[in-house]
Motif scaffolding. Sequence first.
Motif, short mmCIF file in Angstrom:
data_model
loop_
_atom_site.label_atom_id
_atom_site.label_comp_id
_atom_site.label_asym_id
_atom_site.label_seq_id
_atom_site.Cartn_x
_atom_site.Cartn_y
_atom_site.Cartn_z
N LYS A 171 10.40 6.37 24.07
CA LYS A 171 8.69 6.42 24.45
C LYS A 171 8.28 5.03 24.79
N THR A 172 7.37 4.94 25.36
CA THR A 172 6.64 3.60 25.59
C THR A 172 5.32 3.74 24.92
N THR A 173 4.85 2.69 24.87
CA THR A 173 3.45 2.59 24.11
C THR A 173 2.57 1.37 24.84
N SER A 174 1.22 1.32 24.11
CA SER A 174 0.44 0.19 24.73
C SER A 174 0.68 -1.06 24.03
N LEU A 175 0.86 -2.25 24.78
CA LEU A 175 0.98 -3.53 24.06
C LEU A 175 -0.60 -4.05 23.67
N VAL A 176 -1.04 -3.82 22.44
CA VAL A 176 -2.20 -4.26 21.91
C VAL A 176 -2.04 -4.95 20.55
N PRO A 177 -3.10 -5.87 20.16
CA PRO A 177 -2.95 -6.69 19.10
C PRO A 177 -3.12 -5.63 18.05
N GLN A 178 -2.53 -5.90 16.78
CA GLN A 178 -2.68 -5.16 15.53
C GLN A 178 -3.29 -6.07 14.49
N LYS A 179 -4.22 -5.86 14.16
CA LYS A 179 -5.15 -6.72 13.42
C LYS A 179 -4.46 -7.19 12.12
N ASP A 180 -4.00 -6.36 11.49
CA ASP A 180 -3.53 -6.55 10.03
C ASP A 180 -2.06 -6.16 9.72
N ASN A 181 -1.34 -6.28 10.90
CA ASN A 181 0.05 -5.94 10.96
C ASN A 181 0.91 -6.40 9.98
N ALA A 182 0.81 -7.70 9.69
CA ALA A 182 1.56 -8.43 8.58
C ALA A 182 1.08 -7.83 7.16
N ARG A 183 -0.05 -7.91 7.11
CA ARG A 183 -0.70 -7.59 5.63
C ARG A 183 -0.36 -6.16 5.34
N ASP A 184 -0.42 -5.43 6.24
CA ASP A 184 -0.13 -3.90 6.06
C ASP A 184 1.43 -3.56 5.74
N PHE A 185 2.08 -4.42 6.19
CA PHE A 185 3.68 -4.50 5.82
C PHE A 185 3.73 -4.43 4.09
N TYR A 186 3.12 -5.17 3.30
CA TYR A 186 3.35 -5.31 1.92
C TYR A 186 2.77 -4.22 1.11
N ASN A 187 3.57 -3.90 0.09
CA ASN A 187 2.99 -2.88 -0.94
C ASN A 187 2.08 -3.58 -1.93
N THR A 188 1.49 -2.81 -2.78
CA THR A 188 1.13 -3.23 -4.11
C THR A 188 2.10 -3.05 -5.34
N GLY A 189 2.54 -4.40 -5.70
CA GLY A 189 3.60 -4.40 -6.64
C GLY A 189 3.16 -3.78 -8.01
N VAL A 190 4.06 -3.29 -8.58
CA VAL A 190 3.68 -2.58 -9.93
C VAL A 190 4.64 -2.97 -10.94
N SER A 191 4.41 -3.69 -11.91
CA SER A 191 5.48 -3.95 -12.94
C SER A 191 5.45 -3.45 -14.20
N LEU A 192 5.80 -2.65 -14.82
CA LEU A 192 5.79 -2.06 -16.19
C LEU A 192 6.89 -2.84 -17.27
N ASN A 193 6.11 -3.24 -18.16
CA ASN A 193 7.02 -4.37 -19.20
C ASN A 193 6.84 -3.46 -20.57
N ASN A 194 7.63 -2.88 -21.12
CA ASN A 194 7.55 -2.31 -22.38
C ASN A 194 8.74 -2.52 -23.25
N SER A 195 8.51 -2.60 -24.53
CA SER A 195 9.51 -2.76 -25.73
C SER A 195 9.13 -2.13 -26.91
N VAL A 196 10.22 -2.02 -27.81
CA VAL A 196 10.21 -1.31 -28.85
C VAL A 196 11.22 -1.91 -29.83
N SER A 197 10.77 -2.25 -31.09
CA SER A 197 11.70 -2.97 -31.98
C SER A 197 11.71 -2.20 -33.47
#
Length: 422
Positions: A320-346
């Motif tokens: 399929k074809t599409t329209s060649l138009v600018p994507q304002k936040d195409n680079a930023r939208d690529f990334y996710n929100t990173g989530v790091s869970l750091n747990n320990s028990v002793s």
Amino acid sequence: MRKLMTMIVVTLLSFGVVSAQTRLITGKVIDSKGAPVPGATVKSKNGSTVVADENGTFKINAQSGDELTVTSVAFGIATTKVGQGSTLNVVLEAKENKLEEVVVTGAYNTKRTARSTSYNAQVVTGEKLNTIRQTNLNNALAGKVSGLQVRSQSSAALGRTGGIRLRGTDGFGLGGDVIYVVDGTILPDADAINMDDVEDVTVLQGPAASAQFGSQGGNGAIVITLKKGKVSKGIGVDVNIGAQFDNVNILPNYQNSYAGGNVQDMYKYTWQAGQPDEWKALDGKYYPDYSDDASWGPRMVGQEYIPWYSWYGNNPYSFKTTSLVPQKDNARDFYNTGVSLNNSVSLSKVTDNSSIRLSYGNIDAKGIIPTSSLKKSTFNLATSFDITKHLTIGANVNYITSRIRGQVEDDGYSNQSTGSFN
């Protein structure tokens, strides 16, 4: 009506009694030699707080039996109760400010004073390291040791610990001239320990520090002492829970007017025999130069074109074809929100002649780059047994499993993650 009047009278009498009990107390704060202590803080049990003037004098509203707490810099804490009188004096005892000798850890877990070493030595306690919980030692040391520079890595680079440069390094690389020693054992990097297991860290600077561990050419050593069992009654349990969230902050200022390639005109596609039959739907349509990774192709004004992914099947955009138009936040939208869970028990236990500590740490991170993740587990067992007063045997077992998913190890040009945007 009579009951209502009785209640009002009782309430007024009670208010009058309470008001009569609260009165203005005038006092003075002095030291053990009778000199006034200006600026002392006086707190009452009822929540009132006042500050003594330059003569040590204060005034506060209090009731008989109230306890006043008086504090001041360089003095101990004093408490006194309000009696029947309206004046009182409070004596503060000066603190004995003695400098404690810093004890550093050297080769074979030997202890010695910082002044007796031939190299610069600085100690950071585990409590200070984990003021803000980090997943690796290098980041935890940042800003806590003079002469030490931590060259941190992006949160997208899961599993990488960055590098450390100590003052006096004869190069400008990422580091690598520092050795890590954990309870007498040299480890390859700073990622081989659980931060919640660290008792303290001694940073030794200079070639002489590395030489005592048998390492030639190094410019320093980071000596890590792990926690041991400390609870003598019952079993000690320590649980640490933490979470960290990461988002992309600053991106390059990409131009957003021209498409990929370096040719302003697009190419016309003509279907030919032998090519996939599905491509017939794209016959006569136009496509930009896919082979050049520059971004100065045709100007994006909404014209019809064949995007690169249209040539492939098994997706909603196939053929399929599409329209060649600018994507304002195409680079930023690529990334996710990173989530790091750091747990320990002793768990820890101490007897008259033995000590044992068992810990488990887990890091579960979802990276900011799509599909990237890190799962790391750390098991540590630290034991010791006193055979005699002069002989102790011990064992320290550290087992780590780490699984990284995603392409995060290459910072080179066009590294198939962030490099593709450039």
